[in-house]
Design a protein around this motif. Structure first.
Motif, short mmCIF file in Angstrom:
data_model
loop_
_atom_site.label_atom_id
_atom_site.label_comp_id
_atom_site.label_asym_id
_atom_site.label_seq_id
_atom_site.Cartn_x
_atom_site.Cartn_y
_atom_site.Cartn_z
N LYS A 1 0.86 -1.17 0.00
CA LYS A 1 0.00 0.00 0.00
C LYS A 1 0.90 1.23 0.00
N ALA A 2 0.65 2.14 -0.94
CA ALA A 2 1.43 3.38 -1.06
C ALA A 2 2.94 3.08 -1.12
N GLY A 3 3.28 2.02 -1.84
CA GLY A 3 4.69 1.69 -2.04
C GLY A 3 5.35 0.98 -0.88
N LYS A 4 4.58 0.68 0.17
CA LYS A 4 5.16 0.02 1.35
C LYS A 4 4.61 -1.39 1.50
N LEU A 5 5.49 -2.32 1.87
CA LEU A 5 5.08 -3.69 2.17
C LEU A 5 4.40 -3.69 3.53
N ILE A 6 3.11 -4.03 3.57
CA ILE A 6 2.38 -3.98 4.83
C ILE A 6 2.12 -5.36 5.43
N ASP A 7 2.28 -6.42 4.63
CA ASP A 7 2.16 -7.77 5.18
C ASP A 7 2.79 -8.76 4.21
N VAL A 8 3.37 -9.81 4.77
CA VAL A 8 3.95 -10.88 3.96
C VAL A 8 3.77 -12.19 4.72
N MET A 9 3.38 -13.24 4.00
CA MET A 9 3.16 -14.53 4.64
C MET A 9 3.37 -15.66 3.64
N ASP A 10 3.39 -16.88 4.15
CA ASP A 10 3.64 -18.04 3.30
C ASP A 10 2.97 -19.26 3.92
N GLU A 11 2.38 -20.09 3.06
CA GLU A 11 1.78 -21.35 3.53
C GLU A 11 2.27 -22.48 2.63
N PRO A 12 2.49 -23.68 3.20
CA PRO A 12 3.04 -24.79 2.41
C PRO A 12 2.01 -25.49 1.54
N THR A 13 1.54 -24.78 0.53
CA THR A 13 0.66 -25.37 -0.49
C THR A 13 1.12 -24.82 -1.84
N GLY A 14 1.53 -25.71 -2.75
CA GLY A 14 2.03 -25.26 -4.04
C GLY A 14 1.86 -26.32 -5.11
N GLY A 15 2.65 -26.18 -6.17
CA GLY A 15 2.55 -27.10 -7.30
C GLY A 15 2.80 -28.55 -6.94
N PHE A 16 3.69 -28.78 -5.95
CA PHE A 16 3.99 -30.15 -5.54
C PHE A 16 2.75 -30.81 -4.94
N HIS A 17 1.93 -30.02 -4.29
CA HIS A 17 0.71 -30.57 -3.69
C HIS A 17 -0.31 -30.93 -4.78
N MET A 18 -0.29 -30.18 -5.91
CA MET A 18 -1.08 -30.59 -7.07
C MET A 18 -0.60 -31.95 -7.57
N THR A 19 0.71 -32.11 -7.62
CA THR A 19 1.30 -33.37 -8.09
C THR A 19 0.89 -34.53 -7.19
N LEU A 20 0.90 -34.31 -5.87
CA LEU A 20 0.51 -35.36 -4.93
C LEU A 20 -0.95 -35.78 -5.15
N VAL A 21 -1.83 -34.80 -5.34
CA VAL A 21 -3.25 -35.09 -5.57
C VAL A 21 -3.42 -35.85 -6.89
N LEU A 22 -2.71 -35.41 -7.91
CA LEU A 22 -2.79 -36.04 -9.23
C LEU A 22 -2.28 -37.47 -9.17
N GLY A 23 -1.17 -37.67 -8.44
CA GLY A 23 -0.61 -39.01 -8.30
C GLY A 23 -1.55 -39.94 -7.57
N GLY A 24 -2.17 -39.44 -6.49
CA GLY A 24 -3.10 -40.26 -5.73
C GLY A 24 -4.33 -40.64 -6.53
N ALA A 25 -4.84 -39.69 -7.30
CA ALA A 25 -6.04 -39.95 -8.09
C ALA A 25 -5.80 -40.95 -9.22
N ASN A 26 -4.57 -40.96 -9.74
CA ASN A 26 -4.25 -41.83 -10.87
C ASN A 26 -3.40 -43.04 -10.48
N HIS A 27 -3.11 -43.17 -9.18
CA HIS A 27 -2.32 -44.31 -8.67
C HIS A 27 -0.96 -44.42 -9.36
N ILE A 28 -0.28 -43.27 -9.47
CA ILE A 28 1.05 -43.22 -10.08
C ILE A 28 2.01 -42.50 -9.14
N ASP A 29 3.33 -42.68 -9.34
CA ASP A 29 4.29 -42.03 -8.45
C ASP A 29 4.42 -40.55 -8.79
N ASN A 30 5.13 -39.83 -7.93
CA ASN A 30 5.21 -38.37 -8.08
C ASN A 30 5.86 -37.94 -9.38
#
Length: 280
Positions: A164-193
């Motif tokens: 806001k107005a050129g200033k960083l007012i909040d920053v955060m991170d949560e462990p959900t990303g592309g690898f978690h898509m891969t895990l879901v895809l692997g589980g649904a199709n019964h294949i390895d990562n």
């Protein structure tokens, strides 16, 4: 004539940069005695090296797919160093100059230990490491974000920076990303990562794949909506290699309950922003 937005300007640079990545020619030849700025993005699915001139114009870049990082943390140190050395050598050969300095990045809130490991990887590849910054803030720097929210969806994490107005007012991170898509895809199709990761990148099966991973995308949007300590500020720009699906942004925006935008070649936004910090 309509004034170009920051996203328009960023897209012009991204479109040009994509044409030289992993190629055998830079955007232009190096001038005698010229020095360059480098960014190193140690990602979960790839390691990217970007090269800018001193005016922050992209000049060259290279990347390799890897398994050296998990959830933003380096888990295979020697593989990371080996890949980065190859990328550095390739860029130096193409440019005809030695690259001496670089910056790295980590997901927000992963701590000094993670930053130190990234610094050590960069220095083991024979760079001087000038800084280690957080990933979504680096993306915001490339996008010239003054007001708005950058959501950096990498292989392992969803990082959010709010400005806001050129200033960083909040920053955060949560462990959900592309690898978690891969895990879901692997589980649904019964294949390895590894097989699931290849399936995720198959454009011929994109609709089918997205139907399976859609709940992960909705979770990423929910994290963005409810995770920060302050309200999300528009515009919301989403970056990262994990978002290259046609239905990603419409799904993300619907769950977020506000518009969201994707730059061209979103996988290169953060690496280019990292390089912009490479100065004394």
């Amino acid at each position: 004539m309509k004034k170009k937005s920051n996203l328009d300007i960023a897209n012009e640079k991204l479109d040009a940069f994509d044409k030289v990545v992993n190629g055998d020619k830079p955007m232009r030849k190096a001038k005698k005695g010229e020095t360059f700025k480098c960014g190193v993005d140690l990602g979960t699915s790839s390691i990217v090296l970007t090269v800018l001139d001193q005016g922050d114009t992209p000049i060259y870049g290279a990347f390799e797919y890897d398994h050296a990082v998990r959830d933003g943390i380096v888990v295979n140190y020697m593989e990371s160093v080996s890949i980065l050395k190859r990328l550095k050598a390739k860029a130096e050969e193409i440019l005809g100059v030695e690259l001496t300095t670089a910056c790295g990045a980590i997901p927000p809130q992963t701590g000094d230990g993670a930053a130190k490991i990234v610094q050590n990887v960069i220095e083991s590849a024979e760079f001087i490491c000038n800084a280690v910054v957080d990933e979504p803030t680096a993306a915001a720097k490339f996008l010239n974000m003054k007001d708005g929210t950058v959501v950096d969806i990498g292989g392992g994490t969803t990082g959010i920076s709010i400005f806001k107005a050129g200033k960083l007012i909040d920053v955060m991170d949560e462990p959900t990303g592309g690898f978690h898509m891969t895990l879901v895809l692997g589980g649904a199709n019964h294949i390895d990562n590894e097989a699931a990761e290849l399936l995720k990148r198959d454009p011929k099966r994109e609709k089918e794949i997205f139907g399976t991973i859609k709940p992960v995308v909705e979770k990423m949007a929910t994290i963005t909506k409810h995770g920060p300590n302050v309200p999300v500020v528009e515009p919301v720009i989403v970056v990262g290699g994990a978002i290259n699906f046609e239905d990603f942004i419409p799904t993300f925006a619907k769950t977020l309950s506000m518009p969201a935008y994707k730059p061209d070649f979103p996988q290169f936004v953060t690496p280019l922003g990292i390089a912009m910090y490479d100065h004394e």
